[in-house]
Write a protein that holds these residues in place. Structure first.
Motif, PDB file in Angstrom:
ATOM      1  N   LYS A  80      89.067  32.817 -30.793  1.00 49.35           N
ATOM      2  CA  LYS A  80      90.083  32.286 -29.182  1.00 49.35           C
ATOM      3  C   LYS A  80      90.617  32.899 -28.588  1.00 49.35           C
ATOM      4  O   LYS A  80      90.675  33.914 -27.528  1.00 49.35           O
ATOM      5  CB  LYS A  80      90.226  30.819 -28.887  1.00 49.35           C
ATOM      6  N   SER A  81      91.122  34.852 -29.673  1.00 48.21           N
ATOM      7  CA  SER A  81      92.130  35.455 -29.251  1.00 48.21           C
ATOM      8  C   SER A  81      91.402  36.974 -28.038  1.00 48.21           C
ATOM      9  O   SER A  81      89.731  37.123 -28.650  1.00 48.21           O
ATOM     10  CB  SER A  81      92.459  35.849 -30.523  1.00 48.21           C
ATOM     11  N   MET A  82      91.982  36.490 -26.710  1.00 48.68           N
ATOM     12  CA  MET A  82      91.021  37.200 -26.135  1.00 48.68           C
ATOM     13  C   MET A  82      90.597  39.176 -26.726  1.00 48.68           C
ATOM     14  O   MET A  82      89.837  39.476 -26.651  1.00 48.68           O
ATOM     15  CB  MET A  82      91.552  37.525 -25.138  1.00 48.68           C
ATOM     16  N   PRO A  83      91.820  40.507 -26.867  1.00 51.57           N
ATOM     17  CA  PRO A  83      91.947  40.940 -27.857  1.00 51.57           C
ATOM     18  C   PRO A  83      90.931  41.728 -29.057  1.00 51.57           C
ATOM     19  O   PRO A  83      90.689  42.664 -29.056  1.00 51.57           O
ATOM     20  CB  PRO A  83      93.301  41.339 -27.765  1.00 51.57           C
ATOM     21  N   HIS A  84      90.958  40.275 -29.763  1.00 56.85           N
ATOM     22  CA  HIS A  84      89.976  40.307 -30.565  1.00 56.85           C
ATOM     23  C   HIS A  84      87.967  40.795 -29.857  1.00 56.85           C
ATOM     24  O   HIS A  84      87.769  41.576 -30.168  1.00 56.85           O
ATOM     25  CB  HIS A  84      89.959  39.377 -31.598  1.00 56.85           C
ATOM     26  N   VAL A  85      88.265  39.489 -29.245  1.00 58.21           N
ATOM     27  CA  VAL A  85      86.810  40.291 -28.519  1.00 58.21           C
ATOM     28  C   VAL A  85      86.744  41.126 -27.503  1.00 58.21           C
ATOM     29  O   VAL A  85      85.510  41.996 -28.307  1.00 58.21           O
ATOM     30  CB  VAL A  85      86.686  38.337 -27.537  1.00 58.21           C
ATOM     31  N   ALA A  86      87.407  41.818 -26.899  1.00 57.94           N
ATOM     32  CA  ALA A  86      87.877  43.146 -26.219  1.00 57.94           C
ATOM     33  C   ALA A  86      87.464  43.923 -27.483  1.00 57.94           C
ATOM     34  O   ALA A  86      86.346  44.849 -26.654  1.00 57.94           O
ATOM     35  CB  ALA A  86      89.134  42.710 -25.147  1.00 57.94           C
ATOM     36  N   ILE A  87      88.174  44.185 -28.388  1.00 59.95           N
ATOM     37  CA  ILE A  87      88.008  44.623 -29.531  1.00 59.95           C
ATOM     38  C   ILE A  87      86.733  45.452 -29.956  1.00 59.95           C
ATOM     39  O   ILE A  87      85.817  46.230 -30.212  1.00 59.95           O
ATOM     40  CB  ILE A  87      89.039  45.302 -30.227  1.00 59.95           C
ATOM     41  N   VAL A  88      86.470  44.217 -30.625  1.00 61.64           N
ATOM     42  CA  VAL A  88      84.698  43.812 -31.542  1.00 61.64           C
ATOM     43  C   VAL A  88      84.139  44.375 -30.701  1.00 61.64           C
ATOM     44  O   VAL A  88      82.996  44.704 -30.915  1.00 61.64           O
ATOM     45  CB  VAL A  88      85.048  42.435 -31.923  1.00 61.64           C
ATOM     46  N   THR A  89      83.960  43.959 -28.875  1.00 60.95           N
ATOM     47  CA  THR A  89      82.848  44.170 -28.345  1.00 60.95           C
ATOM     48  C   THR A  89      82.634  45.763 -28.160  1.00 60.95           C
ATOM     49  O   THR A  89      81.736  46.689 -28.307  1.00 60.95           O
ATOM     50  CB  THR A  89      82.468  43.581 -26.955  1.00 60.95           C
ATOM     51  N   LEU A  90      84.068  46.538 -27.672  1.00 61.25           N
ATOM     52  CA  LEU A  90      84.037  47.634 -27.490  1.00 61.25           C
ATOM     53  C   LEU A  90      83.345  48.622 -29.029  1.00 61.25           C
ATOM     54  O   LEU A  90      82.567  49.450 -28.905  1.00 61.25           O
ATOM     55  CB  LEU A  90      85.672  48.021 -26.884  1.00 61.25           C
TER      56      LEU A  90
END
Lengths: 290, 329
Positions: free
Chosen positions: B111-121
């Motif tokens: 659910k952590s937004m930064p994780h989603v942002a970094i992994v997709t990047l």
């Protein structure tokens, strides 16, 4: 392959890792205290690189004086940027994404401002020290040894600030619970500003040490930002010690990975390891599950 | 909520559609059509990105990977498999969707937004690096060229429809068709039960989960669908421009442009991405003469929008309209 070559690779990995630790440490510091993912961190690094280039190469300032000066300048820039943007976004609803988007916009703006101001050519910075250190068969250029030394001293100084000074206590209190900290009389807003400045200064020191190895260009920030992200995810997002361990770890993983494949896959290896870690341990290698 | 359309909205949508369809008939030149084709390709991209980021609330920063996967997938399939681009863009989109679900699996549980942002990047970076390193397949930064164009056909009553660089009318209507398809499919999803779940997740993830919404399944479905649409846009782009390089198709610039379009237009609004794509693409084209300032302007616009118009230009319209409504009531 002779053993000494492997040792050399590992040492080079450690040195690269010390730089990753500086950059990741900056990102982790800001995230740990304000929960903001600073997409513009790479641009602080880039501007630090230009600062060093203009002081050392164009104005012949000795590096010993130039590097602290650049760190100070970037500290000021970090504080100003935080005060003008993040400061207003933090109290808003949906601040987490607003901060990511705003710093992304800042990153693009800074990058292209640098392109317009400094031009697109790569600027070279000479080695600060010449000579090679020999330990048996292992050869180590003094410049690289200096990078490791500066990184370790900077990180130790940061650890001292965080653990032993009143500001460090305030920072850690603000990181744990901003509301409770401000009830206790800690000026949380000011702590946030200074944290942002410290983070930018860490990036500038990394840039100063890396500038002689890679040259300075408007695009130097983005790959470094990505490295920093890998580091903070490996170490557990927001943990300063985690980022340091993650940095050294990434350096060594990359060094071994490049030995096994080739240099052009270096970045992909780091990203793949990170995605694997997120899959298996989302809270990072050294963090605790929430 | 996704409210029923008002008659004013239907009217303006119809007017926009008629204006769009009439543009080539009004004698617009090849350059104008080219810009509008790019606007429509990026509209499709922005609509799909907005569905995930704006509606579902999953802040991804790696959708350009799916654009590139669709583009390279479709181009390579049609070149080596001898399959017509009419079919291969859907296969390329399928490739993008498969990768979307693959990368979605680890990330969407978190659910952590930064994780989603970094992994997709990071995923997008891996795709870009792979495309530029696998020179035997993609020719790397030299560029993949010789991508076949769409085959022409005879349209009864109108004559032969051709797709080539000289006559862009065929491409123009095809892009309009793709955009219409993406808009209708997205609207259908938003109005279905899945759409209700999407709004529930956006408004409160834990609450939605407690009411029996299967978070992972909905997120994976929407993410995969979005990757499919972006992949189709990428495939169309590949066959339209005819040459692909990793930096042009999967570079961070592509994602930055789409993020800027979505934010400037209005994150989480249906028309926002369309307004953003039209505004920024045409702005980009008119700023061509100061090329090096273009991205500087984009960056500044993102910052300004986040600071002063957090809901984008689409919401500014609402602000202007609201007083009139209250006087009528």
């Amino acid at each position: 392959m002779p053993v000494s070559l492997y040792i050399e690779q590992i040492i080079n990995g450690l040195i690269a890792g010390s730089m990753y630790a500086l950059i990741g440490g900056g990102i982790a510091l800001v995230y740990g205290v304000t929960r903001v993912l600073n997409m513009a961190h790479g641009e602080f690094y880039m501007l630090g690189g230009y600062g060093v280039f203009y002081l050392v190469v164009a104005h012949a300032v000795p590096p010993v004086a130039a590097i602290p000066l650049v760190a100070l300048l970037l500290f000021a820039l970090g504080v100003i940027v935080q005060r003008l943007t993040i400061h207003y976004l933090l109290p808003r609803e949906g601040w987490a994404f607003a901060c990511i988007a705003a710093t992304l916009g800042l990153s693009i703006a800074f990058q292209n401002l640098a392109l317009v101001t400094f031009g697109e050519d790569y600027k070279a910075v000479p080695y600060y020290v010449d000579g090679v250190l020999r330990l048996g068969d292992v050869r180590l250029p003094l410049q690289r040894a200096l990078m490791l030394a500066v990184a370790v001293i900077t990180l130790l100084a940061m650890a001292f600030i965080l653990k032993k000074t009143r500001f460090g206590w305030a920072l850690r209190a603000a990181a744990q619970d901003a509301d409770a900290a401000s009830v206790c009389g800690i000026p949380v807003g000011r702590v946030h500003m200074i944290t942002f400045g410290l983070s930018a200064a860490l990036g500038a020191i990394a840039a100063a040490m890396l500038a002689p190895i890679y040259s300075v260009s408007p695009w130097m920030g983005l790959p470094v930002l990505f490295k920093g992200f890998v580091v903070v995810i490996l170490g557990g997002l927001g943990s300063f010690p985690g980022a340091i361990v993650g940095g050294f770890l990434l350096g060594i993983v990359e060094a071994i990975g490049v030995q096994l494949t080739s240099a052009e896959w270096r970045d992909a290896i780091g990203f793949a390891v990170m995605i694997l870690v997120v899959w298996l341990r989302p809270w990072g290698l050294f963090g605790k599950p929430q | 909520m996704f409210q029923p359309l008002s008659s004013a909205a239907i009217f303006s949508a119809l007017a926009a559609a008629i204006a769009l369809l009439a543009l080539p008939l009004a004698g617009a030149g090849g350059y104008v059509l080219h810009v509008m084709i790019l606007v429509m390709i990026f509209s499709v991209f922005a609509v799909a990105y907005n569905l995930v980021t704006g509606y579902l609330g999953l802040k991804t920063f790696g959708h350009h990977a799916f654009f590139g996967l669709g583009a390279y997938g479709s181009a390579l399939i049609s070149m080596h498999g001898g399959i017509s681009p009419w079919l291969s863009i859907w296969l390329g989109a399928g490739v993008a969707a498969a990768f979307g679900i693959f990368v979605g699996l680890p990330v969407l549980r978190i659910k952590s937004m930064p994780h989603v942002a970094i992994v997709t990047l990071a995923f997008a970076e891996i795709v870009r690096i792979a495309c530029s390193n696998l020179k035997g397949v993609t020719r790397g930064e030299l560029g993949l060229w010789g991508i076949p164009t769409f085959g022409g056909f005879d349209l009864p009553g109108l004559g032969k429809v051709v797709f080539n660089a000289a006559n862009k009318t065929g491409y123009y209507y095809l892009a309009a068709g793709l955009l219409a398809l993406a808009l209708v499919a997205t609207a259908v999803i938003l109005r279905s039960k899945v759409g209700l779940a999407i709004f529930a997740i956006r408004d409160g993830e834990d609450a939605a989960e407690s009411l029996g919404v299967n978070l992972t399944r909905i997120k994976l479905f929407v993410f995969g669908y979005s990757a499919f649409v972006v992949g189709a846009a990428g495939g169309f782009y590949a066959h339209y421009v005819g040459i692909l390089t990793p930096s042009a198709a999967i570079g961070a610039d592509v994602m930055i442009m789409v993020i800027a379009m979505t934010l400037v237009g209005g994150l989480g609004s249906f028309t926002g991405p369309l307004i953003g794509a039209l505004l920024l693409t045409s702005l980009g084209e008119s700023l061509r003469f100061l090329d090096q300032y273009r991205l500087l302007v984009y960056g500044a616009m993102i910052v300004m929008c986040v600071m002063f118009a957090p809901r984008g230009l689409a919401s500014l319209g609402e602000l202007l309209r609201r007083p009139r409504k209250s006087t009528a009531a």
